[in-house]
Scaffold this motif. Structure first.
Motif, PDB file in Angstrom:
ATOM      1  N   ARG A  26      -5.832  61.148  12.533  1.00  0.00           N
ATOM      2  CA  ARG A  26      -6.426  60.843  13.447  1.00  0.00           C
ATOM      3  C   ARG A  26      -6.948  59.245  13.686  1.00  0.00           C
ATOM      4  N   HIS A  27      -7.103  58.637  12.654  1.00  0.00           N
ATOM      5  CA  HIS A  27      -7.334  57.231  12.895  1.00  0.00           C
ATOM      6  C   HIS A  27      -6.186  56.476  13.546  1.00  0.00           C
ATOM      7  N   ALA A  28      -4.914  57.087  13.135  1.00  0.00           N
ATOM      8  CA  ALA A  28      -3.548  56.497  13.686  1.00  0.00           C
ATOM      9  C   ALA A  28      -3.639  56.655  15.182  1.00  0.00           C
ATOM     10  N   MET A  29      -4.137  57.833  15.772  1.00  0.00           N
ATOM     11  CA  MET A  29      -4.000  58.172  17.053  1.00  0.00           C
ATOM     12  C   MET A  29      -5.012  57.417  17.684  1.00  0.00           C
ATOM     13  N   ASN A  30      -6.159  57.145  17.088  1.00  0.00           N
ATOM     14  CA  ASN A  30      -7.164  56.290  17.901  1.00  0.00           C
ATOM     15  C   ASN A  30      -6.865  54.828  17.834  1.00  0.00           C
ATOM     16  N   GLN A  31      -5.953  54.301  16.825  1.00  0.00           N
ATOM     17  CA  GLN A  31      -5.580  52.956  16.992  1.00  0.00           C
ATOM     18  C   GLN A  31      -4.551  52.814  17.955  1.00  0.00           C
ATOM     19  N   ILE A  32      -3.773  53.909  18.136  1.00  0.00           N
ATOM     20  CA  ILE A  32      -2.851  53.549  19.013  1.00  0.00           C
ATOM     21  C   ILE A  32      -3.521  53.692  20.507  1.00  0.00           C
ATOM     22  N   ALA A  33      -4.430  54.721  20.723  1.00  0.00           N
ATOM     23  CA  ALA A  33      -4.964  55.049  21.977  1.00  0.00           C
ATOM     24  C   ALA A  33      -5.859  53.578  22.479  1.00  0.00           C
ATOM     25  N   ALA A  34      -6.284  53.085  21.418  1.00  0.00           N
ATOM     26  CA  ALA A  34      -6.970  51.677  21.875  1.00  0.00           C
ATOM     27  C   ALA A  34      -6.088  50.592  22.475  1.00  0.00           C
ATOM     28  N   LEU A  35      -4.887  50.643  22.375  1.00  0.00           N
ATOM     29  CA  LEU A  35      -4.038  49.706  22.895  1.00  0.00           C
ATOM     30  C   LEU A  35      -3.772  49.901  24.252  1.00  0.00           C
ATOM     31  N   ARG A  36      -3.301  48.837  25.079  1.00  0.00           N
ATOM     32  CA  ARG A  36      -3.040  48.989  26.274  1.00  0.00           C
ATOM     33  C   ARG A  36      -1.421  49.063  26.640  1.00  0.00           C
ATOM     34  N   PRO A  37      -1.124  49.836  27.663  1.00  0.00           N
ATOM     35  CA  PRO A  37       0.461  49.971  27.941  1.00  0.00           C
ATOM     36  C   PRO A  37       0.929  48.531  27.914  1.00  0.00           C
ATOM     37  N   GLY A  38       1.977  48.187  27.281  1.00  0.00           N
ATOM     38  CA  GLY A  38       2.846  46.972  27.331  1.00  0.00           C
ATOM     39  C   GLY A  38       2.757  46.297  25.886  1.00  0.00           C
ATOM     40  N   ASP A  39       1.641  46.844  25.289  1.00  0.00           N
ATOM     41  CA  ASP A  39       1.219  46.128  23.789  1.00  0.00           C
ATOM     42  C   ASP A  39       2.303  46.351  22.874  1.00  0.00           C
ATOM     43  N   ASP A  40       2.405  45.547  22.085  1.00  0.00           N
ATOM     44  CA  ASP A  40       3.494  45.700  20.888  1.00  0.00           C
ATOM     45  C   ASP A  40       2.709  46.577  19.733  1.00  0.00           C
ATOM     46  N   ILE A  41       3.516  47.274  19.097  1.00  0.00           N
ATOM     47  CA  ILE A  41       3.303  48.356  18.006  1.00  0.00           C
ATOM     48  C   ILE A  41       4.231  48.044  16.909  1.00  0.00           C
ATOM     49  N   ASP A  42       3.746  47.099  16.027  1.00  0.00           N
ATOM     50  CA  ASP A  42       4.649  46.985  14.889  1.00  0.00           C
ATOM     51  C   ASP A  42       4.559  48.100  13.818  1.00  0.00           C
ATOM     52  N   LEU A  43       5.713  48.748  13.397  1.00  0.00           N
ATOM     53  CA  LEU A  43       5.803  49.833  12.618  1.00  0.00           C
ATOM     54  C   LEU A  43       6.348  49.537  11.326  1.00  0.00           C
ATOM     55  N   GLU A  44       5.923  50.082   9.998  1.00  0.00           N
ATOM     56  CA  GLU A  44       6.652  49.779   9.009  1.00  0.00           C
ATOM     57  C   GLU A  44       6.763  51.278   8.421  1.00  0.00           C
ATOM     58  N   PHE A  45       8.013  51.640   7.959  1.00  0.00           N
ATOM     59  CA  PHE A  45       8.318  53.271   7.601  1.00  0.00           C
ATOM     60  C   PHE A  45       9.248  53.075   6.665  1.00  0.00           C
ATOM     61  N   ILE A  46       9.445  54.489   6.080  1.00  0.00           N
ATOM     62  CA  ILE A  46      10.445  54.378   5.027  1.00  0.00           C
ATOM     63  C   ILE A  46      11.247  55.579   5.401  1.00  0.00           C
TER      64      ILE A  46
END
Length: 389
Positions: free
Chosen positions: A348-368
């Motif tokens: 839920r927090h991740a969804m809110n975090q991404i929703a707070a961005l504007r289209p065109g904003d960068d999203i840096d992702l770290e994953f395994i």
């Protein structure tokens, strides 16, 4: 040799006189024999009157000034909705009405409800909850100064339970939004609204928690929790701080009785004002979109993926074709551990975090992936709003 009488006159009389004077001093000046205020206790270095180790007294004895600043901008909202009865077409035929009833029931009735709202600008924009005005055929706004006027709906955001109204009046009061004061657990807050239609009411409490989600109330949840009494009719009203500034929009309560039980929820002012700006400018809420479906990791899921070490993250379970995540080469089975530097543990927090961005904003992702840590960068897309049917 002196007589006994002369001895009494010489010794006892002065002594009795001295005792009388001392007793008078003690009775009339009881603090005269007490230690100095700055005297240090002989048993240690802490002074008996030292207040440096005690919490300082903060806050006013009255919040009337805060209420005076905010209350004029809080309005009562009355809605009317025409409810049409669903009947079989045969019942509308006068021939058949003779057999079923002698006095036909009206096919329509008016359903009324009430709520609250907050004037956000001098040109008449009002924030309230979507559930307050949803389906209404007429919306009447009653101001604190006694004026009332019909309102029009500018736009709604059902996924966050917000709505923007507009009224056309002159000399409108509007509320100040808290800008530079970080809301903390324990801060004093006041809820202003129209509970049960009794009229504008103010209740006092504190911030019990922030960032509440997973309540099942709305799609997007990031609530302030407070024990300030919130009751039916308070929805859409103002939650203010001790300075009279808006910190939230009262939205919901957790209750088994229907009344306040000390667990109320408010939409943060930052979220509400952003929605107001989006709707007033674009006619809809603008939210960022990554284009993935995730599930929070559990030991069982990690074991199924062949990962035995303890870690937290969001397991990617679905990717939208040609979406931002797809273009960033994210794959199903990847475990997101960080989004823009923040730990990704709560969906839920991740969804809110991404929703707070504007289209065109960068999203840096770290994953395994396959036991190896990797990074990628996605570009936020535009999430389409989903209106309830």
């Amino acid at each position: 040799m002196r007589s006994v009488q002369s001895l009494v006159n010489i010794v006892l009389v002065p002594a009795l006189t001295g005792l009388s004077v001392a007793l008078a001093v003690l009775l009339w000046l009881p603090g005269a024999m007490s230690p100095s205020h700055n005297e240090t206790s002989t048993t240690g270095t802490y002074s008996a009157t030292d207040t440096s180790l005690l919490p300082s007294a903060q806050g006013p004895v009255s919040y009337a000034d805060a209420v005076d600043r905010a209350a004029p901008a809080v309005v009562n909202i009355f809605t009317r909705k025409i409810v049409r009865r669903k009947t079989h077409p045969l019942f509308d035929d006068p021939f058949f009405q003779r057999f079923f009833r002698t006095n036909p029931q009206p096919s329509e009735r008016i359903q009324s409800s009430l709520g609250s709202g907050v004037i956000m600008s001098a040109d008449g924009y009002i924030l309230t909850n979507n559930h307050v005005i949803n389906g209404a055929d007429q919306i009447v706004v009653a101001l604190h100064d006694g004026r009332d006027v019909n309102a029009t709906i500018v736009g709604t955001d059902p996924e966050a339970d917000l709505a923007v109204l507009k009224i056309d009046l002159q000399e409108l009061p509007y509320i100040q939004v808290a800008q530079n004061r970080q809301l903390r657990i324990g801060d004093v807050v006041l809820a202003i609204g129209n509970p049960f239609g009794v009229g504008q009411t103010v209740t006092l409490g504190i911030v019990s928690a922030t960032g509440r989600n997973q309540l099942g109330i709305n799609t997007y949840e990031d609530y302030i929790q407070t024990d300030a009494a919130i009751n039916p009719g308070n929805s859409g009203g103002a939650l203010i701080n001790a300075h009279g500034e808006l910190v939230g929009l009262n939205t919901a309560i957790f209750s088994k009785s229907g009344g306040s039980q000390g667990i109320g929820f408010a939409i943060p002012a930052a979220v509400a004002t952003r929605t107001l700006t989006d709707i007033a400018t674009h006619g809809t809420t603008i939210r960022g979109w990554l284009g993935i479906e995730v599930q929070e990791s559990t030991p069982q899921l990690l074991e199924a993926l062949g990962l035995t070490e303890a870690l937290t993250g969001l397991i990617v379970t679905g990717i939208y074709p040609d979406g931002p995540a797809d273009k960033a080469k994210l794959a199903i089975g990847d475990i997101l551990t960080h989004i823009n530097g923040e730990e990704a543990a709560n969906a839920r927090h991740a969804m809110n975090q991404i929703a707070a961005l504007r289209p065109g904003d960068d999203i840096d992702l770290e994953f395994i992936r396959a036991g190896q840590v990797a990074t990628t960068r996605a570009t936020a897309g535009l999430r389409e709003s989903h209106q309830p049917q």
